[in-house]
Each structure stands twice: as C-alpha cells, then as structure tokens.
Write a protein that holds these residues in place. Structure first.
Motif, mmCIF file in Angstrom:
data_model
loop_
_atom_site.group_PDB
_atom_site.id
_atom_site.type_symbol
_atom_site.label_atom_id
_atom_site.label_comp_id
_atom_site.label_asym_id
_atom_site.label_seq_id
_atom_site.Cartn_x
_atom_site.Cartn_y
_atom_site.Cartn_z
ATOM 1 N N SER A 1 30.979 -5.954 -92.558
ATOM 2 C CA SER A 1 31.571 -4.639 -92.849
ATOM 3 C C SER A 1 33.054 -4.585 -92.473
ATOM 4 C CB SER A 1 30.799 -3.533 -92.108
ATOM 5 O OG SER A 1 31.183 -2.258 -92.569
ATOM 6 N N GLU A 2 33.844 -5.462 -93.094
ATOM 7 C CA GLU A 2 35.272 -5.539 -92.821
ATOM 8 C C GLU A 2 36.059 -5.482 -94.124
ATOM 9 O OE1 GLU A 2 36.181 -9.035 -90.623
ATOM 10 O OE2 GLU A 2 35.092 -8.409 -88.820
ATOM 11 N N PRO A 3 37.330 -5.050 -94.059
ATOM 12 C CA PRO A 3 38.155 -5.026 -95.260
ATOM 13 C C PRO A 3 38.528 -6.427 -95.715
ATOM 14 C CG PRO A 3 39.458 -4.424 -93.353
ATOM 15 C CD PRO A 3 38.039 -4.504 -92.883
ATOM 16 N N LEU B 1 35.362 -4.074 -99.624
ATOM 17 C CA LEU B 1 34.645 -4.001 -98.358
ATOM 18 C C LEU B 1 33.683 -5.172 -98.332
ATOM 19 C CD1 LEU B 1 33.645 -2.640 -95.726
ATOM 20 C CD2 LEU B 1 32.026 -1.363 -97.144
ATOM 21 N N PHE C 1 37.949 0.465 -97.676
ATOM 22 C CA PHE C 1 37.914 -0.512 -96.611
ATOM 23 C C PHE C 1 36.831 -0.186 -95.578
ATOM 24 C CE2 PHE C 1 42.339 -0.834 -98.141
ATOM 25 C CZ PHE C 1 42.315 -2.147 -98.520
ATOM 26 N N GLY C 2 35.899 0.673 -95.969
ATOM 27 C CA GLY C 2 34.733 0.913 -95.129
ATOM 28 C C GLY C 2 34.949 1.911 -94.007
#
Length: 371
Positions: A35-37, A83, A368-369
């Motif tokens: 869960s990272e950009p 994402l 980007f989450g």
C-alpha cells in the motif's frame, strides 16, 4: 473473461492447470500489504492477470479472438501515478490501482516513491503530450521514449534548447521525470505538447485527433492500442477532463440526456442542436464516441470502433480510430437499420466544469492511497 472455453494466441484451449498457476502467482493473501505510492517509468500495460498470456474467446466466433484479449485491462503512459498493493509470487508483476481500475503491471514498469515525493509530484506544474508518439529526448538529444497522447509530465522549463545533431535548436518543454533508466531530464518539442490542461480549441483538438486516426483497435489496451473508452479517456485527459475507464461509466459524466425512444432523425437533430464539439460523448451499449461537430450538415464522431454487426451475425470490420457519420453502414444491404450507430445510441453527455481541473483525480493524494 470470455464466456465458455478460453483460447491462446494459437487457437488452443487452455487447460485448468494454467488457471491454477495464474491464481497461485497472484499472491492474493498479500493484497494491500505494501500500500505505497508508485509511478510508471515507461509505457505499460495493465492486465487482469499476472501473466502475458492472452485470454481469447473462440476465434471462430465473430467479435472474438484477436484483438479481444479478455485479460487486457488498459494501457498507461510514463508518469502515471499508482497505488501499489503487492507483488506476485514470482515478483515479475505488481498489483496496482490507478485513477480508474485495479490491474497487474510489470514490476519493472513502476518505481516506488515515498509520500513526500508523491506530494511534490502532485503539486508540480504539468504539460500534456498532445501528439500520439511524440519523441521525448534526454539532454544529449537521444530519444528516451515515445509518449502516448494524454501523458501528463511535470515541467520546470520552457524555451529554446539546442538538442544537438540533426535536431538543432527547438522550442521545448523540459522537466525531471523518473524513467526505467533512473531520474532524467527530458525535453519535448513544444509542437507536440502544451501546458496542462491544454485549451480545448480547434487547433489542439485536431492535433490529438490527427495523431490517433488510423490507429488499430485494441481491446483493453491490447498491444498498447486503444478501445473506444481508452481513446476518449486519453483524448480528453489532455484538456483536464477526467473520465473513468469504461464506456458505461463515461456516459454518466457531465450533463446526461437520454435519447431512448427517439427516431434516428430526432436523434440527429438533437445532437446537432445540443452537442458541443469535442466535449460531448455519445453512448450506446458497449460503445462510446466523441462528437466532433457537423460534417456536411450532419453530426460526426471520432471513435475507436471494431465494426458493425451484419445480418448473418458477422461483423463489418472497421478496426481502427476513425471519424465517421452516425449512419455509417447505411449503404450496405447486409447491415440492418437497427444495427446502425444512430439507431443504437441511447444517451448523450455534455462534459462541463465538474470534469475540469482533474489534477486531484489523477495526481492527487487519493491516487497514492491517502484515503
């Protein structure tokens, strides 16, 4: 995927072992663990499976086989925010979400970035690439890549630049981007790009349209081509008009008018009176078109179309991006009146201010989450 049996590129039926291996490689239990950009560093395909294997329907059936790869999802350009959820078991694929869809992308096509980098990127000034296939150069004048129309890149310089060799002095835009070769300064001719969002005027619209005309049809971005909704999405991204990925969802944007129940002549009249060139979508089940104005006194559309159904169940294949009338095929005895575009159009959407300034949709924190 396709109904019934599934076929490979050679027309052979897949066996269950293939599906099982794909499912295992998808690493479903790892969903959301990263869960990272991330951002694309080259033109890339989004797939519905972590594999390059095509999933075709029965190629003996009309409208099946190549280019209808049901594992194809979309195609994106350089600098597209994502994402990152997780990687496949073999590490070759990354499961990502962009502004419209979830999909699998080759791991080497993206670069993970930290939230601070994402914030800087989201708050940059941008240019948009109007011309499909525009050459993007590095400082030495070497070509970095060819850009897709609708590609939006951060920039910090515009002016004259000597790119050397046969290129010479050019009016350019320039900025810093992440590529598959690392961080690089890029240059693009000002003839091929505009400040984003570009002005939705006749000149800019014609540059985009002319660069797309004749491009082959590709379901879900198959082989980096476009289907109807990817064409409209990429086209209008140049002008800050955001669209979702599929045709039905796109038809719900802007001010929507139902054309159901109208005769063909009533539809043509309504479209001609109320449509706004390059800001109006015409929708029928499974297909979307961009109204471009009147040609010879009749509404014309720009669309990426496979073809029209014939009376024997076959297809009169067009298979490319084209500008056509809404009555194309009316001169053919094998195409029934109810299969013409004008007969099947059920809705019209005029895009307005709600789609403008799509920076938040495409480059904002949600992508980007952050939420």
């Amino acid at each position: 995927y396709a109904k019934g049996r599934h076929f490979d590129a050679a027309g052979r039926i897949y066996n269950d072992a293939i599906y099982q291996s794909i499912r295992i490689n998808a690493n479903e239990e790892a969903f959301g663990l990263i869960s990272e950009p991330a951002i694309t560093v080259k033109n890339a395909l989004l797939r519905n499976i972590p594999s390059d294997l095509p999933i075709f329907g029965d190629p003996s059936e009309p409208g099946e086989g190549e280019p209808f790869d049901y594992a194809a999802n979309s195609a994106v350009g350089v600098g597209y925010p994502m994402l990152l959820s997780h990687y496949s078991r073999d590490g070759a694929w990354a499961f990502v979400r962009n502004d419209g869809v979830w999909g699998w992308i080759r791991s080497d096509a993206i670069k993970r970035i930290i939230p601070q980098q994402a914030d800087i990127y989201a708050n940059s000034k941008f240019i948009t690439i109007l011309r499909e296939g525009a050459a993007i150069y590095d400082e030495s004048g070497a070509e970095l890549f060819r850009a897709r129309t609708g590609t939006i890149l951060p920039y910090d310089f515009s002016g004259e630049r000597d790119l050397g060799g046969t290129l010479g002095v050019r009016s350019v835009f320039s900025g810093e981007i992440l590529t598959q070769f690392g961080g690089r300064r890029y240059f693009v001719s000002a003839e091929d790009a505009r400040l984003w969002p570009a002005s939705l005027d006749e000149q800019n619209s014609k540059i985009v349209a002319a660069s797309l005309l004749g491009q082959k049809y590709g379901w879900g971005g198959y082989k980096f081509l476009r289907d109807c909704s990817l064409m409209t999405k990429d086209f209008l991204a140049n002008f800050g008009l955001w669209l979702p990925r599929n045709s039905k969802a796109q038809s719900g944007r802007g001010e929507r008018f139902s054309l159901a129940g109208m005769s063909a002549d009533e539809k043509l009249s309504f479209i001609g009176k109320n449509g706004v060139a390059y800001k109006t979508l015409l929708y029928m089940p499974g297909h979307v078109m961009l109204y471009v104005g009147q040609v010879d006194g009749k509404p014309a559309v720009l669309h990426d179309i496979w073809g029209l159904r014939t009376m024997d169940g076959g297809r009169a294949v067009i298979g490319r991006t084209a500008i056509t009338s809404l009555t194309i095929g009316s001169d053919r005895a094998d195409i029934a009146e109810d299969r013409l575009l004008i007969s099947r159009i059920s809705a019209m959407s005029v895009l307005s201010g709600e789609e403008d300034g799509a920076l938040d949709d495409q480059f904002g924190s949600a992508d980007f989450g952050a939420n």
